[in-house]
Design a protein around this motif. Structure first.
Motif, PDB file in Angstrom:
ATOM      1  N   THR B   5       0.815  -1.207   0.000  1.00  0.00           N
ATOM      2  CA  THR B   5       0.000   0.000   0.000  1.00  0.00           C
ATOM      3  C   THR B   5       0.849   1.259   0.000  1.00  0.00           C
ATOM      4  O   THR B   5       1.698   1.446   0.877  1.00  0.00           O
ATOM      5  CB  THR B   5      -0.921   0.018   1.226  1.00  0.00           C
ATOM      6  N   GLN B   6       0.628   2.085  -1.013  1.00  0.00           N
ATOM      7  CA  GLN B   6       1.282   3.388  -1.097  1.00  0.00           C
ATOM      8  C   GLN B   6       0.228   4.488  -1.023  1.00  0.00           C
ATOM      9  O   GLN B   6      -0.903   4.294  -1.480  1.00  0.00           O
ATOM     10  CB  GLN B   6       2.032   3.544  -2.434  1.00  0.00           C
ATOM     11  N   PRO B   7       0.588   5.670  -0.502  1.00  0.00           N
ATOM     12  CA  PRO B   7      -0.363   6.788  -0.565  1.00  0.00           C
ATOM     13  C   PRO B   7      -0.555   7.185  -2.021  1.00  0.00           C
ATOM     14  O   PRO B   7       0.407   7.202  -2.788  1.00  0.00           O
ATOM     15  CB  PRO B   7       0.354   7.896   0.230  1.00  0.00           C
ATOM     16  N   PRO B   8      -1.784   7.492  -2.435  1.00  0.00           N
ATOM     17  CA  PRO B   8      -2.012   7.868  -3.828  1.00  0.00           C
ATOM     18  C   PRO B   8      -1.229   9.106  -4.244  1.00  0.00           C
ATOM     19  O   PRO B   8      -0.810   9.212  -5.409  1.00  0.00           O
ATOM     20  CB  PRO B   8      -3.516   8.138  -3.880  1.00  0.00           C
ATOM     21  N   SER B   9      -1.033  10.027  -3.304  1.00  0.00           N
ATOM     22  CA  SER B   9      -0.331  11.257  -3.652  1.00  0.00           C
ATOM     23  C   SER B   9       0.414  11.810  -2.446  1.00  0.00           C
ATOM     24  O   SER B   9       0.013  11.578  -1.302  1.00  0.00           O
ATOM     25  CB  SER B   9      -1.315  12.304  -4.182  1.00  0.00           C
ATOM     26  N   VAL B  10       1.503  12.489  -2.728  1.00  0.00           N
ATOM     27  CA  VAL B  10       2.239  13.265  -1.746  1.00  0.00           C
ATOM     28  C   VAL B  10       2.671  14.554  -2.426  1.00  0.00           C
ATOM     29  O   VAL B  10       2.704  14.634  -3.663  1.00  0.00           O
ATOM     30  CB  VAL B  10       3.488  12.530  -1.196  1.00  0.00           C
ATOM     31  N   SER B  11       2.992  15.566  -1.636  1.00  0.00           N
ATOM     32  CA  SER B  11       3.432  16.827  -2.220  1.00  0.00           C
ATOM     33  C   SER B  11       4.452  17.491  -1.311  1.00  0.00           C
ATOM     34  O   SER B  11       4.528  17.209  -0.109  1.00  0.00           O
ATOM     35  CB  SER B  11       2.244  17.752  -2.462  1.00  0.00           C
ATOM     36  N   GLY B  12       5.200  18.397  -1.894  1.00  0.00           N
ATOM     37  CA  GLY B  12       6.188  19.153  -1.151  1.00  0.00           C
ATOM     38  C   GLY B  12       6.669  20.331  -1.953  1.00  0.00           C
ATOM     39  O   GLY B  12       6.547  20.344  -3.187  1.00  0.00           O
ATOM     40  N   ALA B  13       7.224  21.302  -1.271  1.00  0.00           N
ATOM     41  CA  ALA B  13       7.741  22.494  -1.924  1.00  0.00           C
ATOM     42  C   ALA B  13       9.180  22.244  -2.373  1.00  0.00           C
ATOM     43  O   ALA B  13       9.878  21.392  -1.819  1.00  0.00           O
ATOM     44  CB  ALA B  13       7.681  23.678  -0.970  1.00  0.00           C
ATOM     45  N   PRO B  14       9.632  22.985  -3.361  1.00  0.00           N
ATOM     46  CA  PRO B  14      11.031  22.858  -3.795  1.00  0.00           C
ATOM     47  C   PRO B  14      11.988  23.011  -2.618  1.00  0.00           C
ATOM     48  O   PRO B  14      11.805  23.894  -1.768  1.00  0.00           O
ATOM     49  CB  PRO B  14      11.189  23.975  -4.816  1.00  0.00           C
ATOM     50  N   GLY B  15      12.982  22.139  -2.584  1.00  0.00           N
ATOM     51  CA  GLY B  15      13.967  22.184  -1.521  1.00  0.00           C
ATOM     52  C   GLY B  15      13.618  21.368  -0.297  1.00  0.00           C
ATOM     53  O   GLY B  15      14.484  21.057   0.523  1.00  0.00           O
ATOM     54  N   GLN B  16      12.343  21.010  -0.156  1.00  0.00           N
ATOM     55  CA  GLN B  16      11.919  20.258   1.009  1.00  0.00           C
ATOM     56  C   GLN B  16      12.254  18.772   0.864  1.00  0.00           C
ATOM     57  O   GLN B  16      12.701  18.305  -0.177  1.00  0.00           O
ATOM     58  CB  GLN B  16      10.409  20.432   1.228  1.00  0.00           C
ATOM     59  N   ARG B  17      11.980  18.036   1.954  1.00  0.00           N
ATOM     60  CA  ARG B  17      12.135  16.587   1.981  1.00  0.00           C
ATOM     61  C   ARG B  17      10.763  15.946   2.042  1.00  0.00           C
ATOM     62  O   ARG B  17       9.909  16.380   2.814  1.00  0.00           O
ATOM     63  CB  ARG B  17      12.947  16.162   3.206  1.00  0.00           C
ATOM     64  N   VAL B  18      10.561  14.949   1.185  1.00  0.00           N
ATOM     65  CA  VAL B  18       9.309  14.198   1.213  1.00  0.00           C
ATOM     66  C   VAL B  18       9.630  12.709   1.341  1.00  0.00           C
ATOM     67  O   VAL B  18      10.709  12.258   0.931  1.00  0.00           O
ATOM     68  CB  VAL B  18       8.446  14.437  -0.043  1.00  0.00           C
ATOM     69  N   THR B  19       8.688  11.986   1.903  1.00  0.00           N
ATOM     70  CA  THR B  19       8.830  10.536   1.975  1.00  0.00           C
ATOM     71  C   THR B  19       7.579   9.877   1.404  1.00  0.00           C
ATOM     72  O   THR B  19       6.473  10.402   1.534  1.00  0.00           O
ATOM     73  CB  THR B  19       9.046  10.042   3.414  1.00  0.00           C
TER      74      THR B  19
END
Lengths: 119, 111
Positions: B5-19
């Motif tokens: 199971t993966q989240p359908p979507s994630v988001s982040g601003a330029p320069g940030q860290r996302v997982t």
């Protein structure tokens, strides 16, 4: 540089057999796990199965009754046959190379070939 | 619903860290089978991003990293760039199924 190229009909009629070939250039065709993966339009990836050398295969249980993967090392090709196709088998089909089995991953992929099942 | 199971979507601003998470079970990730990650742009083949939980193929920037804990694995992207906006898939092996399988995919949006 290893390159893979899928080929085969882009249109298959319902109930018929889908047949695709993947031609491998560069690198050895022996001692790798050669796989097929598909992606229905707008959906995620589905692993179909792999073949290792001549006779060892592993198939997705949901497709196992309809799938055959074979290899012709002299032609540097491996093939996919999927029988009794329906519209649900419409997808982009990818071939890929994997260095190992149970934790298979694809390090080289073909560009993919679209297949539509329709009368 | 996918076994992984993966989240359908994630988001982040330029320069940030996302997982991006990939949650499995005791018959796949939790059983010790490796997790791999792919990046896929529209109309193109998936590209291997991480293999064997935390290994990067040659040419993949070190902004991309993988980890695993218990029944789950994660893909981390640091220093987020606009060009990272696309789909990401995890993959592992399931002993109950006896086959390899993919997660449902996650669309990353760079704000």
């Amino acid at each position: 540089q290893v390159q893979l190229q899928e080929s085969g009909p882009g249109l298959v009629k319902p109930s018929e057999t889908l047949s695709l070939t993947c031609t491998v250039s560069g690198g050895s065709i022996s001692n790798y796990y050669w796989s097929w993966i598909r992606q229905p339009p707008g959906k995620g990836l589905e692993w179909i199965g792999y073949i290792y050398n001549i006779g060892s295969t592993n198939y997705n249980p949901s497709l196992k009754s309809r799938v055959t993967i074979s290899v012709d090392t002299s032609k540097r090709q491996f093939s996919l046959k999927l029988s009794s196709v329906t519209a649900a088998d419409t997808a982009v089909y990818y071939c890929a190379r994997g260095p190992r089995s149970s934790s298979w991953y694809g390090d080289y992929w073909g560009q993919g070939t679209p297949v539509t099942v329709s009368s | 619903q996918s076994v992984l199971t993966q989240p359908p979507s994630v988001s982040g601003a330029p320069g940030q860290r996302v997982t991006i998470s990939c949650t499995g079970s005791s018959s796949n990730i939790g059983a010790g089978y490796d997790t791999h990650w792919y990046q896929q742009f529209p109309g193109t083949a998936p590209k291997l991003l991480i293999y064997g939980n935390n290994n990067r193929p040659s040419g993949v920037p070190d902004r991309f990293s993988g980890s695993k804990s218990g029944n789950s694995a994660s893909l981390a992207i640091t220093g987020l760039q606009a060009e990272d906006e696309t789909d990401y898939y995890c993959q592992s092996y399931d002993s109950s199924l006896g086959s390899s399988l993919f997660g449902g995919g996650t669309k990353l949006t760079v704000l």
